[in-house]
Design a protein around this motif. Structure first.
Motif, PDB file in Angstrom:
ATOM      1  N   VAL A  69     141.504  58.859  54.120  1.00  0.00           N
ATOM      2  CA  VAL A  69     141.143  59.603  52.719  1.00  0.00           C
ATOM      3  C   VAL A  69     142.340  60.605  52.763  1.00  0.00           C
ATOM      4  CG1 VAL A  69     139.579  60.851  51.933  1.00  0.00           C
ATOM      5  CG2 VAL A  69     138.884  59.149  53.112  1.00  0.00           C
ATOM      6  N   TYR A  70     143.606  60.340  51.819  1.00  0.00           N
ATOM      7  CA  TYR A  70     144.370  61.477  51.726  1.00  0.00           C
ATOM      8  C   TYR A  70     145.314  61.948  53.193  1.00  0.00           C
ATOM      9  CZ  TYR A  70     142.167  62.610  47.321  1.00  0.00           C
ATOM     10  OH  TYR A  70     141.471  62.397  45.912  1.00  0.00           O
ATOM     11  N   MET A 122     135.979  68.294  51.119  1.00  0.00           N
ATOM     12  CA  MET A 122     136.798  67.174  51.416  1.00  0.00           C
ATOM     13  C   MET A 122     135.989  65.846  50.739  1.00  0.00           C
ATOM     14  SD  MET A 122     138.470  67.915  55.139  1.00  0.00           S
ATOM     15  CE  MET A 122     139.700  68.750  55.235  1.00  0.00           C
ATOM     16  N   GLU A 126     134.748  70.883  55.096  1.00  0.00           N
ATOM     17  CA  GLU A 126     134.274  69.488  55.350  1.00  0.00           C
ATOM     18  C   GLU A 126     133.697  68.842  54.278  1.00  0.00           C
ATOM     19  OE1 GLU A 126     132.390  69.458  59.239  1.00  0.00           O
ATOM     20  OE2 GLU A 126     134.458  69.251  60.275  1.00  0.00           O
ATOM     21  N   ASN A 148     143.007  70.718  53.460  1.00  0.00           N
ATOM     22  CA  ASN A 148     143.339  70.044  54.887  1.00  0.00           C
ATOM     23  C   ASN A 148     144.268  71.170  55.352  1.00  0.00           C
ATOM     24  OD1 ASN A 148     142.995  68.169  56.815  1.00  0.00           O
ATOM     25  ND2 ASN A 148     145.207  67.491  56.554  1.00  0.00           N
ATOM     26  N   VAL A 169     133.330  61.279  54.433  1.00  0.00           N
ATOM     27  CA  VAL A 169     134.771  61.426  55.033  1.00  0.00           C
ATOM     28  C   VAL A 169     134.663  62.270  56.379  1.00  0.00           C
ATOM     29  CG1 VAL A 169     136.840  62.819  54.502  1.00  0.00           C
ATOM     30  CG2 VAL A 169     135.693  61.873  52.613  1.00  0.00           C
ATOM     31  N   ALA A 201     143.232  68.283  48.039  1.00  0.00           N
ATOM     32  CA  ALA A 201     143.028  67.767  49.219  1.00  0.00           C
ATOM     33  C   ALA A 201     144.066  68.009  50.361  1.00  0.00           C
ATOM     34  CB  ALA A 201     142.901  66.380  49.090  1.00  0.00           C
ATOM     35  N   LEU A 248     147.301  65.441  66.376  1.00  0.00           N
ATOM     36  CA  LEU A 248     146.183  64.669  65.859  1.00  0.00           C
ATOM     37  C   LEU A 248     146.636  63.330  65.569  1.00  0.00           C
ATOM     38  CD1 LEU A 248     144.086  67.552  63.931  1.00  0.00           C
ATOM     39  CD2 LEU A 248     143.676  66.060  66.000  1.00  0.00           C
ATOM     40  N   TYR A 274     141.882  73.685  56.583  1.00  0.00           N
ATOM     41  CA  TYR A 274     140.905  73.065  57.573  1.00  0.00           C
ATOM     42  C   TYR A 274     141.572  73.139  59.060  1.00  0.00           C
ATOM     43  CZ  TYR A 274     137.964  69.746  60.052  1.00  0.00           C
ATOM     44  OH  TYR A 274     136.727  69.312  60.531  1.00  0.00           O
ATOM     45  N   LEU A 275     142.801  72.854  58.824  1.00  0.00           N
ATOM     46  CA  LEU A 275     143.586  72.839  60.309  1.00  0.00           C
ATOM     47  C   LEU A 275     143.857  74.199  60.839  1.00  0.00           C
ATOM     48  CD1 LEU A 275     146.341  69.935  59.979  1.00  0.00           C
ATOM     49  CD2 LEU A 275     144.021  70.103  61.115  1.00  0.00           C
ATOM     50  N   LEU A 321     130.022  68.477  60.865  1.00  0.00           N
ATOM     51  CA  LEU A 321     129.121  68.070  60.222  1.00  0.00           C
ATOM     52  C   LEU A 321     128.844  66.557  60.682  1.00  0.00           C
ATOM     53  CD1 LEU A 321     129.376  69.559  56.834  1.00  0.00           C
ATOM     54  CD2 LEU A 321     127.881  70.187  58.474  1.00  0.00           C
ATOM     55  N   THR A 358     136.736  63.770  59.412  1.00  0.00           N
ATOM     56  CA  THR A 358     138.228  64.413  59.469  1.00  0.00           C
ATOM     57  C   THR A 358     138.687  63.842  60.784  1.00  0.00           C
ATOM     58  OG1 THR A 358     137.343  66.314  60.559  1.00  0.00           O
ATOM     59  CG2 THR A 358     137.461  66.480  58.195  1.00  0.00           C
ATOM     60  N   VAL A 392     140.120  65.692  62.902  1.00  0.00           N
ATOM     61  CA  VAL A 392     139.862  66.763  63.810  1.00  0.00           C
ATOM     62  C   VAL A 392     138.592  66.313  64.642  1.00  0.00           C
ATOM     63  CG1 VAL A 392     139.185  69.430  64.148  1.00  0.00           C
ATOM     64  CG2 VAL A 392     141.215  68.761  62.988  1.00  0.00           C
ATOM     65  N   ALA A 452     146.948  70.685  67.273  1.00  0.00           N
ATOM     66  CA  ALA A 452     146.942  69.749  66.110  1.00  0.00           C
ATOM     67  C   ALA A 452     147.950  68.963  65.769  1.00  0.00           C
ATOM     68  CB  ALA A 452     146.588  70.921  64.891  1.00  0.00           C
ATOM     69  N   ILE A 456     143.602  63.441  55.419  1.00  0.00           N
ATOM     70  CA  ILE A 456     142.628  64.238  55.938  1.00  0.00           C
ATOM     71  C   ILE A 456     142.057  63.500  56.938  1.00  0.00           C
ATOM     72  CG2 ILE A 456     140.589  65.558  55.550  1.00  0.00           C
ATOM     73  CD1 ILE A 456     141.420  65.673  52.677  1.00  0.00           C
TER      74      ILE A 456
END
Lengths: 223, 424
Positions: free
Chosen positions: A215-216, B242, B239, B256, A168, B252, A189, B259-260, A105, A170, A172, A186, A218
């Motif tokens: 952020v966390y 999050m 996303e 995540n 936020v 969270a 990362l 998400y991964l 996004l 990410t 990734v 991954a 993430i």
């Protein structure tokens, strides 16, 4: 700024809509070709997101119609098909960008902003956040008018952040945007972290008010 | 069981059969002729005996023939009486004349009586000419025997060779046949019905298999393609989630993790799509690619990743590697090879890329040899790469298969070496 999403997958449509609205766009949607035509004829948009495969026609056909109407909207084709032919056809027909599903996004937001910016020849061709200013065409960055030395990756990173302020982003998505497909693994990362650290240091050094917050674990938030 | 060629197998039995059968035939023939010859001689000896005895009864002078003379007979009077008058015929050597030469002969020995006086009669016939005849016959037979055997072998060799030619042609076609290169089984025309049938059946089989293979290939491509949209929805929803400020840190974290996992799924799917696209020939354009600058730009792009891994990439250029191929594929090929080396490098290592005119070597230190049979297979992973897709090298191999002039090889010499070569 107003955006039209022409996409038959309702869930995807909703998600994109939510995301763009978070970035302060006004979003309208169309679920098929005829609805897309109807909306484009009746209203003006800044950017149109166009799916190629629609239940009652092709997105490329819709693009042709738009060009025939001499419309000035930025058009971004969103396709599940990573086909070079479609991409070339789309760009030849006058699309401004081509994105393949699945996408992030944050990347969509950045691309939408870039497409709109390129279309609007208002002379204001830079992005700014607080006392930070980015010139995407010349790839330069300034804090309070003072140039910051950034390498290519650091500029891309900053551009990605400034296109998505207060969102936020990410890790990734950052990795894929800045380093392309190079980060399949991954586990690696984590290397994003060291890149962000460098960028933060430079921003502090030049006394920018812009801030990159973790952020966390993430991802990051630019504010 | 030991393997023999069809020709060897046929010859072995043919040769044994021919050698034995013709030998038996020749021996029987020779034996019959000898018998016939001696029978004729013995009959004429019998006739001579009868004539001599009949004449002796009329002309008693004959009874005084004590030595072999012109008449080839000799009569010896025997004392006493009561002798068996059996006829005894045998082969012997006879001294004729004063020269003392011995000649082979058939000797008939019998006893007859005239007026109670018994005489021994010995009649002989020289077999000198007959023996010569038999010797010549034996020689001819031997020559004939070998010529027949050799002729049969030669005729068979050429006939078999000519007859089997389509078979070997079919075999050769099958050896180079690859299911992933469509229509590369070309029919072999032959004048032999069985081979034509075999060829037709094989052709039919390859066509059926190719159809199934293509169907499965398309299926993988289509399935991966269909997964793109739902994957898009999942990852984009995550996303958005999050960004929700109401979620706790622990949630969270879990989000995540999901998400991964989705990210891995996306990469896997993308790789499958790439594989499907490469093998269905969706990269037809070709141009001359200069690999040296391509390698430099890829290495530059990977710098952050390799720096992070504290691996150093060293490029040694001993020549320019240029090759005409699809630009995108060239990029994917080199990228995947270098990426593979970086991903599997341990900390503080040097990855060496050696470029020569006809080959590119990518070396990275490693303690253990990888299984070269498995390394290019889909989803092959060694234990250390739990999050990679396992498709990178498989994509490399699929690209190589598109260009027969290129080859890729894995070697292990205290380090992993991937060698990309131009075939000569």
């Amino acid at each position: 700024m107003k955006i039209l999403i022409v996409e038959d997958e309702i869930e995807l449509q909703n998600t994109i809509k939510d995301s763009l609205e978070k970035s302060d766009f006004i979003v309208e949607t169309a679920s098929d070709y005829s609805e897309g035509i109807e909306k484009t004829v009746s209203f003006e948009y800044d950017c149109i997101l166009l799916d190629i495969m629609l239940p009652d026609g092709s997105g490329l056909k819709l693009l042709e119609e738009l060009k025939a109407m001499k419309r000035e909207e930025a058009v971004i084709i969103v396709s599940a098909k990573d086909s070079l032919d479609d991409k070339i056809d789309g760009l030849n027909l006058g699309a401004d960008d081509y994105m393949t599903k699945p996408f992030h996004l944050a990347e969509l937001t950045a691309r939408v902003k870039a497409a709109i910016r390129r279309k609007n020849n208002h002379g204001v061709n830079f992005l700014s956040w607080k006392n930070l200013q980015l010139d995407p065409d010349n790839r330069t960055a300034k804090v309070d008018g003072k140039d910051i030395e950034l390498n290519r990756k650091e500029f891309d990173l900053l551009y990605y952040f400034i296109s998505n302020p207060n969102r936020v982003i990410t890790k990734v998505s950052i990795a894929e945007y800045v380093w392309g497909d190079h980060t399949e693994d991954a586990d690696s990362l984590d290397f994003i972290y060291s890149q962000i650290k460098n960028l933060r240091k430079k921003l502090q050094q030049f006394e920018s008010d812009a801030n990159i917050k973790s952020v966390y674990g993430i991802g990051y938030k630019f504010s | 069981m030991k393997e023999r060629t069809l020709k060897y197998y046929t010859y072995r039995y043919l040769l044994i059969a021919v050698l034995i059968i013709i030998a038996i035939w020749a021996a029987s023939f020779y034996w019959l002729i000898i018998k016939e010859v001696y029978d004729t001689i013995d009959k004429s000896l019998n006739n001579s005996k009868n004539r001599i005895i009949a004449n002796a009864k009329i002309d008693t002078d004959i009874l005084n023939t004590r030595e072999f003379g012109i008449g080839n007979f000799m009569i010896t009077p025997l004392p006493g009486e009561d002798y068996s008058e059996n006829i005894h015929i045998y082969s012997t050597q006879v001294n004729i004349g004063k020269l003392g030469n011995e000649y082979p002969a058939r000797m008939l020995q019998t006893i007859f009586h005239i007026n109670n006086q018994y005489f021994q009669l010995e009649v002989y016939a020289s077999t000198l000419e007959d023996d010569e005849f038999l010797q010549n016959l034996l020689l001819s037979l031997i020559v004939l025997y070998f010529s027949i055997v050799i002729s049969i072998i030669f005729i068979n060799y050429f006939v078999l060779d000519k007859a089997l030619r389509p078979f070997y042609a079919i075999l050769k076609k099958l050896k180079i046949y690859r299911i992933d290169k469509s229509n590369n089984y070309l029919s072999v025309q032959s004048p032999i019905k069985e081979f034509n049938e075999l060829d037709v059946e094989l052709y039919g089989m390859t066509q059926r298999n190719e159809k199934i293979y293509n169907y499965q290939k398309d299926f993988i491509g289509n399935a991966a393609h269909e997964l793109q949209t739902p994957l898009s929805i999942i990852s984009n929803k995550i996303e958005l989630l999050m960004e929700d400020e109401n979620i706790s840190f622990s949630i969270a974290e879990k989000i995540n993790e999901v998400y991964l996992a989705v990210y891995r799924l996306k990469n896997l799917n993308k790789s499958l799509l790439t594989l499907a696209k490469i093998s269905s020939g969706q990269f037809p354009e070709k141009k001359l690619i200069h690999f040296n600058p391509l390698i430099h730009s890829i290495v530059e792009n990977l710098t952050e990743l390799s720096d992070f891994k504290t691996a150093h990439i060293q490029i040694i250029e001993n020549g320019n590697f240029d090759f005409s191929m699809n630009e995108e594929l060239a990029h994917i090929l080199i990228f995947n090879l270098i990426k593979n080396a970086v991903t599997h490098s341990e900390k503080q290592t040097v990855i060496k890329i050696l470029i020569e005119k006809n080959s590119i070597y990518i070396q990275n230190p490693g303690k253990q040899k990888l299984d070269e049979q498995m390394i290019f297979k889909r989803f092959y992973k060694n234990n250390q790469s739990k999050s990679s897709t396992g498709l990178g090298l498989s994509i490399v191999e699929t690209i190589i298969q598109l260009y027969p002039a290129l080859s890729i090889q894995y070697q292990y010499q205290d380090k992993h070496i991937f060698a990309l070569r131009k075939r000569k």
